[in-house]
Design a protein around this motif. Structure first.
Motif, PDB file in Angstrom:
ATOM      1  N   VAL B  47       0.860  -1.187   0.000  1.00  0.00           N
ATOM      2  CA  VAL B  47       0.000   0.000   0.000  1.00  0.00           C
ATOM      3  C   VAL B  47       0.890   1.228   0.000  1.00  0.00           C
ATOM      4  N   ASP B  48       0.643   2.124  -0.945  1.00  0.00           N
ATOM      5  CA  ASP B  48       1.435   3.351  -1.031  1.00  0.00           C
ATOM      6  C   ASP B  48       0.602   4.510  -0.495  1.00  0.00           C
ATOM      7  N   THR B  49       0.930   4.962   0.731  1.00  0.00           N
ATOM      8  CA  THR B  49       0.133   6.042   1.336  1.00  0.00           C
ATOM      9  C   THR B  49       0.441   7.392   0.680  1.00  0.00           C
ATOM     10  N   HIS B  50       1.528   7.485  -0.076  1.00  0.00           N
ATOM     11  CA  HIS B  50       1.808   8.726  -0.810  1.00  0.00           C
ATOM     12  C   HIS B  50       0.848   8.903  -1.975  1.00  0.00           C
ATOM     13  N   LYS B  51       0.330   7.793  -2.501  1.00  0.00           N
ATOM     14  CA  LYS B  51      -0.494   7.850  -3.713  1.00  0.00           C
ATOM     15  C   LYS B  51      -1.985   7.921  -3.436  1.00  0.00           C
ATOM     16  N   CYS B  52      -2.447   7.336  -2.314  1.00  0.00           N
ATOM     17  CA  CYS B  52      -3.892   7.212  -2.078  1.00  0.00           C
ATOM     18  C   CYS B  52      -4.572   8.583  -2.057  1.00  0.00           C
ATOM     19  N   ILE B  53      -5.709   8.680  -2.801  1.00  0.00           N
ATOM     20  CA  ILE B  53      -6.448   9.941  -2.882  1.00  0.00           C
ATOM     21  C   ILE B  53      -7.767   9.867  -2.104  1.00  0.00           C
ATOM     22  N   GLY B  54      -8.013   8.741  -1.456  1.00  0.00           N
ATOM     23  CA  GLY B  54      -9.220   8.627  -0.636  1.00  0.00           C
ATOM     24  C   GLY B  54     -10.518   8.640  -1.419  1.00  0.00           C
ATOM     25  N   CYS B  55     -10.521   8.085  -2.641  1.00  0.00           N
ATOM     26  CA  CYS B  55     -11.755   8.074  -3.442  1.00  0.00           C
ATOM     27  C   CYS B  55     -12.688   6.948  -3.001  1.00  0.00           C
ATOM     28  N   GLY B  56     -12.133   5.928  -2.355  1.00  0.00           N
ATOM     29  CA  GLY B  56     -12.963   4.856  -1.812  1.00  0.00           C
ATOM     30  C   GLY B  56     -13.470   3.856  -2.836  1.00  0.00           C
ATOM     31  N   ARG B  57     -12.900   3.878  -4.058  1.00  0.00           N
ATOM     32  CA  ARG B  57     -13.359   2.913  -5.083  1.00  0.00           C
ATOM     33  C   ARG B  57     -13.014   1.482  -4.676  1.00  0.00           C
ATOM     34  N   CYS B  58     -11.932   1.325  -3.932  1.00  0.00           N
ATOM     35  CA  CYS B  58     -11.527   0.002  -3.454  1.00  0.00           C
ATOM     36  C   CYS B  58     -12.579  -0.587  -2.527  1.00  0.00           C
ATOM     37  N   VAL B  59     -13.116   0.266  -1.650  1.00  0.00           N
ATOM     38  CA  VAL B  59     -14.098  -0.207  -0.668  1.00  0.00           C
ATOM     39  C   VAL B  59     -15.383  -0.619  -1.392  1.00  0.00           C
ATOM     40  N   ALA B  60     -15.788   0.195  -2.384  1.00  0.00           N
ATOM     41  CA  ALA B  60     -17.003  -0.090  -3.136  1.00  0.00           C
ATOM     42  C   ALA B  60     -16.855  -1.369  -3.961  1.00  0.00           C
ATOM     43  N   ALA B  61     -15.692  -1.531  -4.598  1.00  0.00           N
ATOM     44  CA  ALA B  61     -15.464  -2.721  -5.428  1.00  0.00           C
ATOM     45  C   ALA B  61     -15.400  -3.973  -4.569  1.00  0.00           C
ATOM     46  N   CYS B  62     -14.773  -3.863  -3.404  1.00  0.00           N
ATOM     47  CA  CYS B  62     -14.669  -5.007  -2.495  1.00  0.00           C
ATOM     48  C   CYS B  62     -16.051  -5.486  -2.071  1.00  0.00           C
ATOM     49  N   ARG B  63     -16.926  -4.526  -1.795  1.00  0.00           N
ATOM     50  CA  ARG B  63     -18.281  -4.883  -1.356  1.00  0.00           C
ATOM     51  C   ARG B  63     -19.007  -5.684  -2.430  1.00  0.00           C
ATOM     52  N   LYS B  64     -18.883  -5.231  -3.683  1.00  0.00           N
ATOM     53  CA  LYS B  64     -19.577  -5.924  -4.772  1.00  0.00           C
ATOM     54  C   LYS B  64     -18.924  -7.266  -5.089  1.00  0.00           C
ATOM     55  N   GLU B  65     -17.605  -7.273  -5.106  1.00  0.00           N
ATOM     56  CA  GLU B  65     -16.888  -8.501  -5.447  1.00  0.00           C
ATOM     57  C   GLU B  65     -17.168  -9.606  -4.429  1.00  0.00           C
ATOM     58  N   ASN B  66     -17.242  -9.224  -3.161  1.00  0.00           N
ATOM     59  CA  ASN B  66     -17.333 -10.229  -2.098  1.00  0.00           C
ATOM     60  C   ASN B  66     -18.671 -10.250  -1.361  1.00  0.00           C
ATOM     61  N   ARG B  67     -19.634  -9.515  -1.900  1.00  0.00           N
ATOM     62  CA  ARG B  67     -20.973  -9.453  -1.294  1.00  0.00           C
ATOM     63  C   ARG B  67     -20.867  -9.164   0.213  1.00  0.00           C
ATOM     64  N   VAL B  68     -20.134  -8.126   0.525  1.00  0.00           N
ATOM     65  CA  VAL B  68     -19.946  -7.731   1.926  1.00  0.00           C
ATOM     66  C   VAL B  68     -21.233  -7.049   2.410  1.00  0.00           C
ATOM     67  N   PRO B  69     -21.804  -7.479   3.535  1.00  0.00           N
ATOM     68  CA  PRO B  69     -23.049  -6.873   4.018  1.00  0.00           C
ATOM     69  C   PRO B  69     -22.873  -5.378   4.322  1.00  0.00           C
ATOM     70  N   PRO B  70     -23.969  -4.595   4.263  1.00  0.00           N
ATOM     71  CA  PRO B  70     -23.870  -3.156   4.521  1.00  0.00           C
ATOM     72  C   PRO B  70     -23.271  -2.882   5.904  1.00  0.00           C
ATOM     73  N   GLU B  71     -22.502  -1.832   5.978  1.00  0.00           N
ATOM     74  CA  GLU B  71     -21.865  -1.380   7.225  1.00  0.00           C
ATOM     75  C   GLU B  71     -20.851  -2.380   7.783  1.00  0.00           C
ATOM     76  N   SER B  72     -20.431  -3.341   6.974  1.00  0.00           N
ATOM     77  CA  SER B  72     -19.269  -4.153   7.312  1.00  0.00           C
ATOM     78  C   SER B  72     -18.237  -3.904   6.217  1.00  0.00           C
ATOM     79  N   TYR B  73     -16.984  -4.066   6.549  1.00  0.00           N
ATOM     80  CA  TYR B  73     -15.931  -3.731   5.583  1.00  0.00           C
ATOM     81  C   TYR B  73     -14.826  -4.769   5.612  1.00  0.00           C
ATOM     82  N   ARG B  74     -14.473  -5.271   4.439  1.00  0.00           N
ATOM     83  CA  ARG B  74     -13.298  -6.129   4.344  1.00  0.00           C
ATOM     84  C   ARG B  74     -12.064  -5.271   4.136  1.00  0.00           C
ATOM     85  N   THR B  75     -12.274  -4.110   3.521  1.00  0.00           N
ATOM     86  CA  THR B  75     -11.201  -3.124   3.413  1.00  0.00           C
ATOM     87  C   THR B  75     -11.835  -1.766   3.650  1.00  0.00           C
TER      88      THR B  75
END
Lengths: 160, 246
Positions: B47-75
């Motif tokens: 993980v490169d903390t210099h690059k992250c822009i905080g757009c949260g696309r990773c969190v959204a994609a993870c939820r769809k990819e892994n069917r993560v229930p609402p208000e729980s987070y794998r990332t």
């Protein structure tokens, strides 16, 4: 030898219990459950690995999109947004290629662009960010028309 | 009469003993076969903390990819804001899934940055050690996984994880966590969060081959991990991790 009966009876009871234990265990413990590569960390049901590996991917990557959307793919692959995968903005491949054949998400709102490009504390200074669209347009020496979105000037697939 | 009884008992003993041995034999056999296969690959995450822009696309994609229930987070993505006075505030609204709100000037900000977090897939994971039923384990390729069919939902692993990476799946009522997209990696694909990251703040790869790009980075760069003092030997490496990050 007078008391041999007691010993035999005890032995029989113990053996019956022992056999019952193993019989129940063989039914209760799932197939393939046990120590694999390590006793501390590798104690699991063997089929679990395969079950998890067999789950279907939802996101498929930008190469997969090229098959039908070749022109867009070619345009995108030459621009600055090449680091942004198709599915980052357009939703997953599976959402578009399921039984209902949902249309590709095309969110041309300012919000869609501002998710990454709004000026935000914590973003690297070198990353292109704009304060508001009104001020951005003014800074470029143009007149802002209400309702104008980013894509009026910037092509999202190959932005300048 | 007495003799018959003794004979019967004798024969019964041998029968029971024999069947007992057969049953125990079938239990121990798969272990021996599986143990021979051993570990296959090693993977790492950067993980490169210099690059992250905080757009949260990773969190959204993870939820769809892994069917993560609402208000729980794998990332999830955390924003650290350090004031001129040295006070630290951390926020992660909806795990960063919908982006981050702008901060007011009253924060008197000295520095601020985003830190994406996920399961560290530790080499010596606490969570696996505490599982009483063998439902969480390290796969042959080093992925820390949860067997949802074995999990009884006791929650010990959730407490044991020093990174808060585990949660109780409210649909299945079992422990749940990031798998580094095991189902994708086994098909030669990247984890969903790595795929959708627009700035390359997340990298993932096999490090068996010392000449692979990620293996070279791990070997040559000054990287950090979260909470090394816990002895879990996390496999998510950070570039530019601030001292305030917990």
């Amino acid at each position: 030898m007078k008391h041999a009966g007691h010993v035999i009876r005890l032995a029989v009871v113990l053996i019956v219990l022992g056999v019952a234990f193993f019989a129940v265990r063989s039914v209760m413990v799932p197939e393939g459950f046990g120590t694999h590569h390590s006793y501390t960390y590798g104690y699991f049901r063997a089929a679990s690995e395969q079950e998890q590996a067999s789950l279907a991917p939802v996101y498929r990557g930008s190469d997969k999109c090229r098959g039908c959307h070749e022109a867009q793919h070619a345009n995108w692959s030459q621009g600055k947004h090449v680091s942004v995968a198709c599915e980052t903005c357009h939703d997953s491949w599976q959402a578009h290629n399921n039984n209902t054949k949902e249309k590709v998400v095309k969110d041309s709102s300012i919000h869609a662009c501002m998710l990454c490009h709004a000026t935000l504390t914590g973003r690297p200074e070198t990353f292109p960010q704009i304060d508001t669209i009104e001020r951005h347009v003014a800074a470029k020496g143009k007149e802002y028309q209400p309702g104008t979105t980013c894509i009026a000037c910037h092509q999202p697939h190959n932005p300048i | 009469m007495d003799k018959q009884r003794r004979q019967f008992l004798k024969q019964a003993c041998w029968t029971l003993l024999g069947s007992g041995l057969m049953v125990s034999g079938t239990i121990s056999l798969p272990r021996a076969v599986a143990a021979a296969s051993g570990r296959q690959h090693r993977y790492a995450f950067l993980v490169d903390t210099h690059k992250c822009i905080g757009c949260g696309r990773c969190v959204a994609a993870c939820r769809k990819e892994n069917r993560v229930p609402p208000e729980s987070y794998r990332t999830w993505v955390e924003r650290y804001v350090v004031s001129q006075e040295g006070t630290v505030s951390v926020d992660s609204p909806h795990g960063g899934e919908q982006g981050f709100p702008a901060l007011s000037a009253q924060h008197n900000i000295a520095r601020a940055f985003f830190v994406p977090k996920l399961c560290n897939h530790c080499k010596e994971p606490n969570c696996v050690q505490v599982c009483p039923v063998g439902a969480t384990y390290v796969s042959k390729d080093g992925f820390v996984l949860v067997d949802e069919r074995q999990c009884v939902g006791c929650g010990y692993c959730i407490q044991a994880c020093p990174y808060g990476a585990r949660f109780m799946n409210t649909v299945r009522h079992t422990a749940d966590k990031c798998t580094w997209c095991f189902h994708r990696v086994t098909k030669g694909m990247l984890p969903a969060c790595v795929l959708v990251c627009p700035v390359g703040a997340r990298q993932f790869g096999c490090i068996d081959d010392p000449t692979s790009p990620l293996a070279a980075v791990l070997r040559t760069e000054k990287l950090q991990v979260l909470k090394p003092e816990t002895g879990n030997e996390p496999m998510v490496h950070y570039r530019g991790l601030d001292k305030e990050v917990r």
